[in-house]
Scaffold this motif. Structure first.
Motif, short mmCIF file in Angstrom:
data_model
loop_
_atom_site.label_atom_id
_atom_site.label_comp_id
_atom_site.label_asym_id
_atom_site.label_seq_id
_atom_site.Cartn_x
_atom_site.Cartn_y
_atom_site.Cartn_z
N GLN A 347 4.74 133.01 76.77
CA GLN A 347 3.34 132.68 77.07
C GLN A 347 3.20 131.93 78.39
OE1 GLN A 347 1.23 130.86 73.83
NE2 GLN A 347 -0.46 130.15 75.12
N ASP A 348 4.14 131.05 78.70
CA ASP A 348 4.04 130.27 79.93
C ASP A 348 4.04 131.17 81.16
OD1 ASP A 348 3.90 127.90 78.55
OD2 ASP A 348 6.06 127.48 78.69
N CYS A 350 3.41 134.41 81.24
CA CYS A 350 2.22 135.28 81.20
C CYS A 350 1.00 134.53 81.75
CB CYS A 350 1.95 135.75 79.77
SG CYS A 350 3.09 137.02 79.18
N GLN A 351 0.87 133.26 81.35
CA GLN A 351 -0.28 132.49 81.82
C GLN A 351 -0.21 132.26 83.32
OE1 GLN A 351 -1.36 129.29 79.25
NE2 GLN A 351 -2.51 128.19 80.83
N ARG A 352 1.00 132.01 83.84
CA ARG A 352 1.16 131.82 85.28
C ARG A 352 0.79 133.10 86.04
NH1 ARG A 352 4.33 127.51 87.14
NH2 ARG A 352 5.12 126.16 85.48
N LEU A 354 -1.30 135.48 85.02
CA LEU A 354 -2.75 135.69 84.92
C LEU A 354 -3.53 134.75 85.83
CD1 LEU A 354 -3.10 136.10 81.02
CD2 LEU A 354 -2.86 137.90 82.74
N GLN A 355 -3.10 133.51 85.92
CA GLN A 355 -3.82 132.54 86.75
C GLN A 355 -3.54 132.74 88.23
OE1 GLN A 355 -2.48 128.83 85.01
NE2 GLN A 355 -4.28 128.69 83.65
N SER A 391 0.11 135.38 71.68
CA SER A 391 0.53 134.64 72.88
C SER A 391 -0.23 135.12 74.12
CB SER A 391 2.04 134.84 73.08
OG SER A 391 2.45 134.34 74.33
N GLN A 394 -4.02 134.10 73.97
CA GLN A 394 -4.25 132.70 74.30
C GLN A 394 -4.11 132.45 75.80
OE1 GLN A 394 -1.34 131.02 71.57
NE2 GLN A 394 -2.94 130.39 70.12
N ALA A 395 -3.12 133.11 76.42
CA ALA A 395 -2.93 132.99 77.86
C ALA A 395 -4.13 133.56 78.60
CB ALA A 395 -1.65 133.69 78.29
N ASP A 398 -7.04 131.05 78.40
CA ASP A 398 -6.79 129.91 79.29
C ASP A 398 -6.96 130.28 80.76
OD1 ASP A 398 -6.26 128.41 77.05
OD2 ASP A 398 -4.07 128.64 77.18
N ALA A 399 -6.63 131.54 81.12
CA ALA A 399 -6.71 131.97 82.51
C ALA A 399 -8.09 132.53 82.86
CB ALA A 399 -5.64 133.02 82.79
#
Length: 653
Positions: A347-348, A350-352, A354-355, A391, A394-395, A398-399
């Motif tokens: 998830q970490d 993936c979130q990076r 996306l952002q 996961s 949620q990412a 957040d993004a």
């Protein structure tokens, strides 16, 4: 004759030139005889030098005009123009030579008769040689074929086949009565009613369907009639797929399942296709898979600002990246393609992603989808399919991702296997998220089997038929829905644009197909018989349903469905679970997976996905092996399981 046909072309050209070297003088002398109606030494002496000059002048001219470069078996009526031009030029040169030599006055009638005779000789000799060589090719083992369709495409195909070595067209078939009895490209046209007799009389081994303008439904109807002949059938692609609208031998292909389905593709809504893609940053998970890769191919043509690829398979990711870069180059699109080697469970990262890249749209195709493999590895399937979706979702929230489209499956409807249950659980997660926030619009697209995907039954059947059988079939009554990968991907992109939040879209898959009927049709259209009732042929063996496999697939849980602006996309209203309740159950499922508590995993999965009705016991290989070990040592079993299978009294952790 076979050795002559296999000679290098230069030798065949020399033979043709030698024939003209002999025949042209004789033709000129024949013209002299016809003009004077007599033969005397004085006449022969008067025209001797012109008789000798006839081939010496004509052959270089023929050579210059390309007459000797023409392949005899390929020639058509266009050669007549070349011959007339060549003979005319040679006669003019011969007449000029006679004047230059200051011989006795020569009759202009001789040159006129020679002009006509030479044209007739050259044209006739070429067409006679063509007919003889074609018949010789037949004797050398060319496959005798009938062409269904006597239109422009059929004529092109007949001409191309007659020019080659492999096939010999012996009949054209057409439904139009006005064409019956006509001869096109040297082949007679017959009525479809006469085809059964023609197959036997003319020893036809294959039938080529040359109606590229026909709809899929029309093509299917014709194939159903031809299937009864038990002759190998091949088809031509749609006219839109042909290069410059011209039909060539290499365009003819074997019958595919999409030809048997008779399903015409609906013209896509361009606005729906581009809404979530054009000038946006798009991420595709499972980008190297069968569905994910096709999504990428169609997305890049809609000109996104960037296309991000995510896959945990290094080779699959490399392959699709290279292919997309080629599309970029060929279509001059210049869309940045950025690959990420990563798991959706991370998830970490993936979130990076996306952002950092400000992703607007996600098409989530990453999943383990092979039913028996997931059944044998249930915890891994739950982790990847359900928790991976959790996961990534949620990412995405957040993004601030605008649109999230899940690729679901018909196996999520009243699932009987772990794979289907995990996909239904993924749907429930996204439905719950849709009620708790408004930043990200979640929707799901549910459809059945796609043709050509990994594990598809059609390539397996074809391989087994080529090997002489047997065809292995799980159950005689098993049925499935089918759709081509390009059509499925196209509909996914359009459905995603219509989502309002928590939507479950269902694609119209047409009528379900009985797999045994499909197998039999493939055998018959390959020109073979199915073994049975005293007939020798390809055997169909029933090997039994695999763990978790259903006889019939469904696309809807209930009957609450409504249409959309697209005729093949429906919106289903399915049961939901509030996020507060679902969150607790997911936490319990997570702990059970961490503890490898297979019984608890199944119990929780049954609680979350109410429609889940497993058709087999726990099939995990580790679980079963430890069950065997425990049974041999302590026999800690009871037979109180609901399905009548032995269950452990204690949890193996």
């Amino acid at each position: 004759m076979k050795s002559f046909l296999e000679l290098p072309r230069i030798y065949k050209q020399i033979v043709a030139a030698l024939a003209d070297l002999v025949m042209l003088p004789l033709t000129f002398y024949l013209a002299v005889l016809l003009r004077y109606d007599s033969s005397t030494p004085q006449l022969f002496q008067m025209y001797f030098w012109i008789i000798v000059a006839a081939p010496l002048i004509s052959i270089p001219i023929f050579l210059r005009l390309g007459l000797y470069r023409a392949v005899i078996r390929f020639i058509d009526q266009k050669i007549v123009f070349v011959v007339v031009m060549g003979v005319t030029l040679s006669v003019i040169c011969m007449a000029a030579l006679a004047t230059f030599l200051h011989t006795v006055t020569l009759s202009r009638g001789v040159f006129g008769i020679y002009w006509v005779s030479a044209i007739l000789y050259v044209v006739a000799s070429r067409f006679l040689a063509r007919g003889y060589l074609l018949r010789a090719g037949d004797r050398l083992g060319a496959v005798r074929v009938a062409i269904y369709g006597a239109g422009h495409s059929g004529m092109q195909l007949a001409s191309a086949l007659r020019a080659g070595h492999e096939y010999l067209p012996v009949a054209l078939i057409d439904d139009k009565k006005e064409l019956h009895g006509a001869t096109i490209a040297g082949v007679r046209v017959w009525s479809p009613k006469e085809l059964p007799a023609l197959v036997e009389k003319k020893h036809i081994k294959e039938i080529l369907l040359a109606i590229p303008s026909a709809s899929k439904a029309e093509q299917k109807a014709i194939l159903e009639k031809l299937e009864l002949l038990k002759v190998k059938i091949k088809v031509t692609p749609p006219i839109t797929s042909l290069v410059n609208g011209e039909l060539r031998v290499q365009d003819v292909r074997d019958v595919e399942i999409e030809d048997l389905l008779g399903r015409d593709q609906v013209v896509p809504d361009k606005q729906l296709l581009s809404t979530c893609i054009t000038d946006k940053t798009v991420l595709v998970t499972g980008a190297g898979g069968s569905i994910g890769s096709e999504l990428c191919r169609q997305i890049i043509r809609q000109a996104p600002s960037r296309l991000l690829l995510l896959d945990q398979s290094e080779f699959a990711l490399y392959s699709i990246e290279q292919e997309l870069n080629e599309i970029n180059s060929e279509a001059q699109l210049n869309v940045p393609v950025i690959p990420f080697l990563n798991s959706i469970l991370d998830q970490d990262k993936c979130q990076r992603i996306l952002q950092t890249f400000a992703v607007d749209t996600i098409y989530h195709a990453a999943a383990y989808k092979h039913v028996p493999l997931v059944e044998h590895n249930p915890i891994k399937g739950i982790r990847n399919n359900a928790f991976g979706t959790l996961s990534l979702a949620q990412a995405a929230i957040d993004a601030g991702v605008s649109c999230f489209v899940l690729i679901s499956t018909d196996k999520a409807v009243r699932p009987t296997n772990v794979m289907g249950a995990t996909k239904r659980l993924s749907e429930l997660i996204l439905q719950a998220f849709s009620k708790t926030q408004r930043k990200t619009r979640f929707c799901m697209v549910r459809f059945g089997n796609v043709l050509g995907s990994s594990g598809s039954v059609v390539p397996l059947f074809r391989k087994q038929i080529l090997a002489g059988g047997p065809i292995t079939l799980t159950h005689p009554e098993i049925t499935r829905y089918f759709m081509t990968i390009p059509e499925a991907a196209q509909l996914v992109l359009q459905a995603g644009a219509m989502g309002e939040g928590g939507d479950v879209f269902v694609l119209d898959m047409g009528e379900p197909v009985r797999i045994q009927d499909l197998a039999k049709r493939m055998v018959h259209l390959s020109g073979l018989d199915v073994k049975g009732d005293g007939v020798d042929g390809i055997e169909i063996q029933h090997v039994g349903l695999r763990p978790g496999e259903k006889l019939f697939e469904e696309l809807l849980i209930g009957d609450n469905v409504e249409g959309t602006r697209h005729p093949l996309i429906m919106r289903a209203q399915e049961n939901e679970i509030p996020w507060t309740d679902l969150k607790e159950m997911l936490s319990a499922l997570d702990h059970a997976c961490i503890a490898f508590d297979y019984k608890a995993v199944r119990a929780i999965l049954l609680k979350i996905v109410e429609e889940y009705a497993p058709q087999c016991g726990i099939e995990d290989h580790i679980w079963k092996e430890r069950m065997v070990s425990a049974f041999s040592e302590e026999q800690p079993f009871s037979f109180s399981g609901e399905d009548g299978r032995p269950v452990l009294k204690q949890v193996i952790g």
